[in-house]
Design a protein around this motif. Structure first.
Motif, PDB file in Angstrom:
ATOM      1  N   LYS A 129       0.821  -1.256   0.087  1.00 43.66           N
ATOM      2  CA  LYS A 129      -0.066   0.052   0.112  1.00 43.66           C
ATOM      3  C   LYS A 129       0.710   1.450   0.100  1.00 43.66           C
ATOM      4  O   LYS A 129       2.153   1.146   0.411  1.00 43.66           O
ATOM      5  CB  LYS A 129      -0.909  -0.025   1.099  1.00 43.66           C
ATOM      6  CG  LYS A 129      -1.860  -1.091   1.399  1.00 43.66           C
ATOM      7  CD  LYS A 129      -2.692  -1.410   0.119  1.00 43.66           C
ATOM      8  CE  LYS A 129      -3.779  -2.286   0.144  1.00 43.66           C
ATOM      9  NZ  LYS A 129      -4.496  -2.578  -0.959  1.00 43.66           N
ATOM     10  N   LYS A 130       0.115   2.239  -0.629  1.00 43.30           N
ATOM     11  CA  LYS A 130       0.933   3.462  -0.551  1.00 43.30           C
ATOM     12  C   LYS A 130       0.164   4.738   0.353  1.00 43.30           C
ATOM     13  O   LYS A 130      -0.922   4.612   0.985  1.00 43.30           O
ATOM     14  CB  LYS A 130       1.120   3.977  -1.945  1.00 43.30           C
ATOM     15  CG  LYS A 130       1.607   3.135  -2.898  1.00 43.30           C
ATOM     16  CD  LYS A 130       1.965   3.800  -4.310  1.00 43.30           C
ATOM     17  CE  LYS A 130       0.413   3.636  -5.112  1.00 43.30           C
ATOM     18  NZ  LYS A 130       0.780   4.075  -6.431  1.00 43.30           N
ATOM     19  N   TRP A 131       1.026   5.815   0.454  1.00 42.74           N
ATOM     20  CA  TRP A 131       0.473   6.903   1.272  1.00 42.74           C
ATOM     21  C   TRP A 131       0.953   8.185   0.428  1.00 42.74           C
ATOM     22  O   TRP A 131       1.636   8.163  -0.278  1.00 42.74           O
ATOM     23  CB  TRP A 131       1.294   7.115   2.666  1.00 42.74           C
ATOM     24  CG  TRP A 131       2.678   7.449   2.786  1.00 42.74           C
ATOM     25  CD1 TRP A 131       3.625   6.442   2.612  1.00 42.74           C
ATOM     26  CD2 TRP A 131       3.232   8.648   3.009  1.00 42.74           C
ATOM     27  NE1 TRP A 131       4.991   7.170   2.690  1.00 42.74           N
ATOM     28  CE2 TRP A 131       4.542   8.641   2.937  1.00 42.74           C
ATOM     29  CE3 TRP A 131       2.689   9.839   3.373  1.00 42.74           C
ATOM     30  CZ2 TRP A 131       5.337   9.691   3.317  1.00 42.74           C
ATOM     31  CZ3 TRP A 131       3.444  10.859   3.636  1.00 42.74           C
ATOM     32  CH2 TRP A 131       4.722  10.743   3.428  1.00 42.74           C
ATOM     33  N   GLY A 132       0.210   9.161   0.788  1.00 46.82           N
ATOM     34  CA  GLY A 132       0.694  10.665  -0.003  1.00 46.82           C
ATOM     35  C   GLY A 132       0.074  11.733   0.773  1.00 46.82           C
ATOM     36  O   GLY A 132      -0.740  11.593   1.727  1.00 46.82           O
ATOM     37  N   ILE A 133       0.143  12.655   0.291  1.00 47.21           N
ATOM     38  CA  ILE A 133      -0.100  14.117   0.711  1.00 47.21           C
ATOM     39  C   ILE A 133      -0.990  14.871   0.157  1.00 47.21           C
ATOM     40  O   ILE A 133      -0.915  15.262  -1.271  1.00 47.21           O
ATOM     41  CB  ILE A 133       1.334  15.089   1.370  1.00 47.21           C
ATOM     42  CG1 ILE A 133       2.120  14.270   1.994  1.00 47.21           C
ATOM     43  CG2 ILE A 133       0.919  16.517   1.751  1.00 47.21           C
ATOM     44  CD1 ILE A 133       3.568  14.557   2.060  1.00 47.21           C
ATOM     45  N   THR A 161       8.549   3.339  -3.470  1.00 44.77           N
ATOM     46  CA  THR A 161       7.437   2.751  -3.917  1.00 44.77           C
ATOM     47  C   THR A 161       6.280   2.837  -2.790  1.00 44.77           C
ATOM     48  O   THR A 161       4.870   2.623  -3.097  1.00 44.77           O
ATOM     49  CB  THR A 161       7.662   1.071  -4.138  1.00 44.77           C
ATOM     50  OG1 THR A 161       8.115   0.635  -3.054  1.00 44.77           O
ATOM     51  CG2 THR A 161       8.729   1.082  -5.182  1.00 44.77           C
ATOM     52  N   LYS A 162       6.387   3.365  -1.742  1.00 43.62           N
ATOM     53  CA  LYS A 162       5.377   3.634  -0.699  1.00 43.62           C
ATOM     54  C   LYS A 162       4.778   4.956  -0.730  1.00 43.62           C
ATOM     55  O   LYS A 162       3.717   5.149  -0.210  1.00 43.62           O
ATOM     56  CB  LYS A 162       6.149   3.302   0.795  1.00 43.62           C
ATOM     57  CG  LYS A 162       6.421   1.908   1.108  1.00 43.62           C
ATOM     58  CD  LYS A 162       6.860   1.764   2.342  1.00 43.62           C
ATOM     59  CE  LYS A 162       7.335   0.602   2.768  1.00 43.62           C
ATOM     60  NZ  LYS A 162       6.213  -0.505   2.776  1.00 43.62           N
ATOM     61  N   PHE A 163       5.427   5.778  -1.538  1.00 44.76           N
ATOM     62  CA  PHE A 163       4.928   7.157  -1.643  1.00 44.76           C
ATOM     63  C   PHE A 163       4.121   7.382  -2.891  1.00 44.76           C
ATOM     64  O   PHE A 163       4.898   7.329  -3.818  1.00 44.76           O
ATOM     65  CB  PHE A 163       6.149   8.100  -1.367  1.00 44.76           C
ATOM     66  CG  PHE A 163       5.482   9.500  -1.225  1.00 44.76           C
ATOM     67  CD1 PHE A 163       4.699  10.071  -0.277  1.00 44.76           C
ATOM     68  CD2 PHE A 163       6.315  10.529  -1.970  1.00 44.76           C
ATOM     69  CE1 PHE A 163       4.481  11.327  -0.216  1.00 44.76           C
ATOM     70  CE2 PHE A 163       5.802  11.841  -2.088  1.00 44.76           C
ATOM     71  CZ  PHE A 163       4.763  12.386  -1.135  1.00 44.76           C
ATOM     72  N   ALA A 164       2.888   7.900  -2.836  1.00 47.22           N
ATOM     73  CA  ALA A 164       2.174   8.121  -3.956  1.00 47.22           C
ATOM     74  C   ALA A 164       2.238   9.604  -4.485  1.00 47.22           C
ATOM     75  O   ALA A 164       1.571   9.790  -5.430  1.00 47.22           O
ATOM     76  CB  ALA A 164       0.551   8.081  -3.562  1.00 47.22           C
ATOM     77  N   ASP A 201      -4.222   2.175  -4.746  1.00 40.13           N
ATOM     78  CA  ASP A 201      -3.664   1.658  -3.549  1.00 40.13           C
ATOM     79  C   ASP A 201      -3.167   2.513  -2.449  1.00 40.13           C
ATOM     80  O   ASP A 201      -2.309   2.147  -1.757  1.00 40.13           O
ATOM     81  CB  ASP A 201      -2.558   0.595  -4.010  1.00 40.13           C
ATOM     82  CG  ASP A 201      -2.892  -0.580  -4.865  1.00 40.13           C
ATOM     83  OD1 ASP A 201      -4.100  -1.137  -4.565  1.00 40.13           O
ATOM     84  OD2 ASP A 201      -2.350  -1.105  -5.475  1.00 40.13           O
ATOM     85  N   VAL A 202      -3.743   3.686  -2.387  1.00 42.39           N
ATOM     86  CA  VAL A 202      -3.307   4.785  -1.322  1.00 42.39           C
ATOM     87  C   VAL A 202      -4.185   4.141  -0.278  1.00 42.39           C
ATOM     88  O   VAL A 202      -5.526   4.533  -0.260  1.00 42.39           O
ATOM     89  CB  VAL A 202      -3.734   6.157  -1.768  1.00 42.39           C
ATOM     90  CG1 VAL A 202      -3.476   7.186  -0.579  1.00 42.39           C
ATOM     91  CG2 VAL A 202      -2.754   6.583  -2.978  1.00 42.39           C
ATOM     92  N   GLU A 203      -3.637   4.018   0.786  1.00 39.90           N
ATOM     93  CA  GLU A 203      -4.232   3.643   2.088  1.00 39.90           C
ATOM     94  C   GLU A 203      -4.128   4.733   3.200  1.00 39.90           C
ATOM     95  O   GLU A 203      -4.921   4.695   4.088  1.00 39.90           O
ATOM     96  CB  GLU A 203      -3.471   2.262   2.828  1.00 39.90           C
ATOM     97  CG  GLU A 203      -4.268   1.706   3.828  1.00 39.90           C
ATOM     98  CD  GLU A 203      -3.368   0.447   4.433  1.00 39.90           C
ATOM     99  OE1 GLU A 203      -4.211  -0.539   4.535  1.00 39.90           O
ATOM    100  OE2 GLU A 203      -2.408   0.300   4.539  1.00 39.90           O
TER     101      GLU A 203
END
Length: 261
Positions: A129-133, A161-164, A201-203
């Motif tokens: 999964k990914k995260w973003g701002i 790869t984890k950062f959207a 896949d942004v969690e």
């Protein structure tokens, strides 16, 4: 007669480096809703009027650091606290400046809401999964990307790869507290969130401005449209102030446990 200390209070200062009292009041509303240890006190600070009312670019970041550091120096305020949270979503110089003075103020734990948000997301993400701002103006896109590379210790051309990514609303921090029509805020925040979630896949979504506190449901509304209601309910919407306070509670305990007295 002698007395023994059997319980120690943790005192955290949430430091708003801009001069907007309205923004500080917004932070306080979110803090009041937190579940904290009964031995934790949280206090807030608003920068003097000489500091920018809204931190919108690099000059504002530097000006706010100068004004606040001078004020803290003259008042000696930090001697009364165990931890400080710098409530500006940026690579704010005050974080490093205050951390470097640890020892002068006792075992002072220091972080910013930017750094705390990164650690919070990484601790919550499931594999793959990914995260973003989602944040305010265009300036912050490159500023935050560079800050992330520095925090991770990676080169700018090496993808994580984890950062959207970072998506911006085109607003400034003050706009979220009466600066513009709330419907304009809603539409712009929805558009930025939509662009972020389309990466897939942004969690975890970080609200990249202290002024966004309380707007979580707008992000969840967009997620329901993009991902469906069930997956939207699983979305983690991170408020850096609340994440930072939780992190500082643990940092204070760790300093007391692992540092020589």
């Amino acid at each position: 007669m002698t007395t023994n200390l059997v319980r120690r209070t943790t005192r955290i200062l949430v430091l708003n480096p801009n001069s907007s009292k309205a923004m500080t009041h917004g932070l306080e509303q979110g803090i009041r809703e937190m579940e904290l240890s009964q031995s934790t006190e949280v206090h807030t600070y608003t920068a003097p009027k000489e500091s920018p009312a809204s931190i919108n670019d690099g000059d504002d970041v530097q000006d706010s650091a100068r004004v606040v550091s001078q004020d803290l120096e003259s008042t000696g305020l930090l001697k009364h606290y165990d931890a400080v949270l710098v409530a500006c979503f940026s690579v704010h110089p005050l974080v490093g400046m205050l951390a470097d003075r640890d020892g002068e103020f006792g075992k002072l734990a220091v972080t910013g809401i930017f750094e705390a948000s990164i650690l919070t997301c990484l601790s919550l993400l499931r594999p793959g999964k990914k995260w973003g701002i989602v944040t305010t103006g265009k300036f912050w896109e490159e500023h935050l990307r560079q800050g992330l590379n520095s925090f991770w210790g990676t080169q700018s051309d090496v993808p994580n790869t984890k950062f959207a990514g970072v998506e911006t609303t085109g607003l400034n921090a003050g706009d979220f507290h009466g600066g513009v029509d709330p419907e304009v805020v809603r539409k712009k925040l929805m558009a930025a969130t939509t662009r972020l979630l389309k990466s897939g896949d942004v969690e975890c979504v970080v609200m990249g401005c202290a002024g966004m506190a309380g707007l979580e449901e707008i992000i969840r509304f967009v997620a329901a449209d993009e991902y469906g209601p069930e997956k939207a309910n699983e979305l983690l919407v991170v408020d850096g102030v609340r994440g930072g306070i939780g992190l500082l509670e643990q940092m204070v305990r760790s300093k007391r446990a692992f540092r020589k007295t």
